[in-house]
Design an enzyme around this catalytic site. Structure first.
Site, PDB file in Angstrom:
ATOM      1  N   SER A  40     -53.619 -18.059  41.014  1.00  8.90           N
ATOM      2  CA  SER A  40     -53.294 -18.880  42.190  1.00  8.90           C
ATOM      3  C   SER A  40     -51.824 -18.877  42.575  1.00  8.90           C
ATOM      4  O   SER A  40     -51.453 -19.487  43.581  1.00  8.90           O
ATOM      5  CB  SER A  40     -53.750 -20.322  41.953  1.00  8.90           C
ATOM      6  OG  SER A  40     -55.155 -20.389  41.867  1.00  8.90           O
TER       7      SER A  40
ATOM      8  N   GLU B 179       0.801  -1.225   0.000  1.00  8.91           N
ATOM      9  CA  GLU B 179       0.000   0.000   0.000  1.00  8.91           C
ATOM     10  C   GLU B 179       0.835   1.277   0.000  1.00  8.91           C
ATOM     11  O   GLU B 179       0.360   2.315  -0.451  1.00  8.91           O
ATOM     12  CB  GLU B 179      -0.932   0.002   1.221  1.00  8.91           C
ATOM     13  CG  GLU B 179      -1.976  -1.094   1.214  1.00  8.91           C
ATOM     14  CD  GLU B 179      -2.922  -0.986   0.029  1.00  8.91           C
ATOM     15  OE1 GLU B 179      -3.321   0.151  -0.329  1.00  8.91           O
ATOM     16  OE2 GLU B 179      -3.249  -2.032  -0.551  1.00  8.91           O
TER      17      GLU B 179
END
Length: 782
Positions: free
Chosen positions: A474, A196
């Site tokens: 319940s 690069e």
């Protein structure tokens, strides 16, 4: 006579013209000088602006890093019930690779009853653990032993790195794992510079030589092989500028590159580049930097990456999509080999190293999208608990590492169980459009190990586990009975209760007439039977005798914070809570009266691995120990012979499970809360439109609970009997004190001193029989 000419006037005009031109030129020069000065000032000012921008951003916080959320790490040890295929499944989830040579971390090889692996080094909240090379041997679907392959010693426990289950992302949805320059292999730096920016260590940000060389190489190759931008320019473009293609942006790029090189060292620039460069896409989230790319493609730390894989990552710089290692392997391989050739040309590797790297295939881990929230309902809980101490910015941009209590094995089993059981339940006539919410905790600690807020556990949306406020039916009853059992001189497990019709005046002169679910009365029944079979009438009579205020106090002691209306209907569940709140309530029961806040987080670390906060579990005695123990024995009876007895077909009886069903009016809500020795789970099943679901607690939520526990639970319930409690034999017919030799006697726990004093006739005859038996033995021996 001729008229004389006047040349002087003409000369005067010419001089005036010249003078005017001189003045204009002078004026133009002055304007030009002013313009040039202004232009220079503007240029210098603009340079100053660019200089400030570069320094301010580069010196400050360079990146907003998402927080990463982890499941509870798996610990493996000798004696753990675990099949080899289950461990292999777990390793695959953690992105371990099959590698016979075990050439790197996060690799394993498996035989029939043996797995050898190299663990991945990881920084936990309590310590950093390096990679371990171990061999795990199995026998009868259980880990027999774990051997350290380096020393030959047996290991007590091995902790695997945790699974990442989610992230809190910033708005730009970028993710990265920050690395320092000294942490990356030299081959990465060499490969990057060789391909690069060959003049990286010589230029000042821009390279005319590099541009010329790139043009020449591209002409020779008849294609785009090299770019002319330096690494510094690429960093500027990615870090500071927009993707816009224009001359102005290109000029800015060059100027800012020069400024960056002036203020910062090559190493600082290179390190920033390694962390900034875009290398892949993971769904809606972009993968930046070589640190994360290494994990994304190879499931390895960048520090341990070999040459052929380093070159493959560098190949991505030129085009992450075009050279995608998964989608375009041949194209990526060709580019990788070009990177290796550039390294050889630059003298960074030898011909032998190049040849060896070229001959190695790329072992890319299978794509596994790292969803922002793999388990969205649980992540919602984590975020809710974190927001009490961290703001939104901290959560989404500071790179926090959040270690949770989630057990992915239980969570995955839960997700499958919900879908499977709801599908079965909906086969009943007129039962459809059901949803579910489930919370699972560790019984001993209150850690939330699994949670789902709907039918699809991986779908974000309304989180019913945290937000659906529904009547609990319940499920309230155990606390009514527990409150009564706090008065042992008046109430014991065998105290007779009247399960007969009752009318109560309520507000505005109305009369409340509760009924049993079966619409039948059962007359006089023992207290334990009334709860085991969930008799409404007996419960109301008991609750009214004990007092609504006392019962409300017990409910609050379990951790419920919502307002409680002291109406008689409270006794049958006219209290609306979320499944999470119900879990907090039952956690106190399951912990035998100890209250502990439900928690989903173990610890939080910052991006540097430093501990910010730990979340230890805190408990206190909230309920009467004796009353809690007695109530839990009844909840075990519920599962043996009461409303929960259908679980006997799914869960072995020796698990001694405890639980309670719950159903709201018109079958709108189906509930079950129950626990094994290791887990507590609360299940709600119903419809979002509050229409009748068509199932009771036993025919709906209980089925889901049992299916889940059959998969994940392994420990039986072993209740700790307080010193103040003892067991006595009771004659079932008379309720009087009996002995184990009496034919109709059963053993019941009592608070000492509350057991019956009067003895049944069977006791006397049993004593006589025992005495005769001993007498016969003595006479026979002598």
């Amino acid at each position: 006579m001729a008229v004389a000419k006047k040349p002087r006037k003409k000369r005067q005009v010419t001089r005036k013209k010249k003078s005017s031109i001189a003045k204009v030129n002078k004026q133009l020069k002055r304007y030009f000088l002013i313009a040039a000065t202004a232009g220079l000032f503007a240029f210098v000012s603009y340079l100053g602006y660019l200089d400030y921008t570069v320094r301010h951003q580069f010196e400050g916080k360079r990146w907003t890093i998402p927080a990463h959320v982890y499941a509870n790490p798996t610990e493996i040890y000798a004696g753990l019930k675990l099949k080899p295929k289950q461990l292999v499944f777990l390793l695959k989830k953690l992105h371990y690779q099959v590698d016979r040579d075990l050439s790197s971390q996060a690799s394993y090889t498996a035989k029939s009853n043996q797995i050898t692996l190299k663990t991945r080094g990881f920084t936990f909240w309590d310590k950093a653990e390096s990679s371990q090379y171990v061999r795990i041997k199995f026998q009868n679907n259980e880990i027999q032993r774990i051997v350290d392959m380096k020393t030959g010693r047996e290991l007590a426990v091995v902790r695997l790195d945790p699974e990442q289950i989610g992230s809190f992302y910033p708005a730009h949805k970028e993710d990265r794992v920050l690395v320092k320059l000294e942490e990356v292999p030299q081959t990465l730096i060499d490969a990057l510079v060789a391909t690069e920016d060959r003049d990286f260590y010589q230029h000042w940000g821009i390279s005319l030589k590099g541009i010329a060389r790139a043009m020449w190489v591209n002409i020779k190759a008849a294609g785009f092989v090299q770019g002319g931008s330096t690494l510094t320019q690429q960093l500027i473009k990615n870090f500071f500028l927009t993707p816009e293609r224009s001359l102005r942006r290109k000029i800015n790029e060059a100027l800012m590159a020069l400024i960056l090189e002036y203020h910062f060292s090559k190493d600082e620039i290179l390190e920033a580049y390694l962390n900034e460069v875009y290398l892949a896409q993971d769904g809606a989230y972009s993968v930046h930097g070589f640190g994360l790319a290494s994990e994304f493609y190879f499931s390895k730390s960048i520090a341990k990456l070999p040459l052929h894989e380093v070159a493959a990552l560098v190949a991505l710089v030129r085009g992450p999509s075009y050279y995608n290692l998964r989608r375009h392997p041949e194209r990526a391989l060709k580019r990788r080999n070009l990177v290796l050739a550039s390294m050889l040309e630059q003298g960074k590797i030898t011909a032998a190293e190049q040849a060896a790297a070229k001959n190695k295939a790329l072992k890319i881990v299978p794509f596994a999208h790292r969803a922002a929230n793999r388990y969205p309902a649980f992540i919602d809980l984590v975020k809710r608990q974190l927001k009490t101490e961290y703001n939104e910015t901290d959560l989404s941009s500071n790179g926090l590492r959040i270690f949770t209590t989630l057990d992915s094995r239980v969570q995955d089993a839960l997700g499958k169980s919900v879908v499977r059981q709801l599908t079965k339940i909906e086969k009943k006539p007129r039962v459809n459009h059901l949803e579910a919410a489930v919370v699972v905790t560790r019984r001993a600690t209150g850690e939330v190990v699994a949670l789902t807020g709907g039918r699809d556990s991986q779908k974000a949306g309304f989180n019913r586990a945290l937000n659906a406020v529904r009547p609990i039916g319940s499920l309230i009853k155990p606390l009514v009975y527990l409150t009564a059992l706090e008065y042992p001189q008046k109430y014991t497990l065998i105290t007779p209760l009247s399960d007969t019709a009752i009318e109560l005046k309520v507000e505005k002169g109305n009369v409340w007439k509760p009924q049993n679910y079966s619409r039948k009365e059962h007359g006089e029944v023992p207290l334990h039977t009334a709860l085991a079979h969930s008799y409404n009438l007996a419960t109301v009579r008991l609750g009214m005798d004990v007092g609504l205020g006392r019962i409300a106090k017990t409910i609050r002691a379990t951790g419920v914070t919502r307002p409680i209306n002291l109406y008689p209907s409270l006794l049958l569940g006219a209290l609306s809570l979320t499944p999470f709140e119900v879990t907090q309530m039952y956690q106190t029961l399951a912990a035998e009266g100890f209250s502990m806040p439900l928690r989903s987080i173990n610890a939080v670390l910052n991006n540097e691995g430093e501990l910010l906060q730990r979340y230890p579990y805190v408990l206190k005695q909230a309920l009467n120990p004796a009353a809690s123990y007695l109530t839990n024995t009844i909840l075990q009876e519920v599962m043996r012979s009461g409303t929960g007895r259908s679980t006997a077909y799914v869960i072995p009886s020796d698990m001694n499970i405890a639980g309670k069903t719950g159903t709201s009016n018109d079958l709108k809500d189906s509930w079950f809360a129950g626990f094994t020795g290791d887990y507590l789970a609360v299940v709600w099943v119903g419809r979002d439109d509050a229409k009748p679901a068509g199932v009771t607690g036993a025919s709906g939520a209980l089925k889901l609970w049992a299916g889940l526990m059959a998969k994940v639970a392994s420990e039986p319930v072993l209740l700790s009997r307080p010193d103040s409690v003892k067991n006595s034999w009771i004659d079932e017919g008379s309720g009087l004190l009996a002995s184990e030799f009496c034919p109709s006697a059963s053993s019941y726990p009592f608070v000492k001193g509350s057991e019956p004093k009067e003895k049944t006739l069977c006791v006397e005859s049993s004593i006589k029989k025992v005495g005769d038996w001993f007498g016969g033995i003595i006479q026979g021996n002598f």
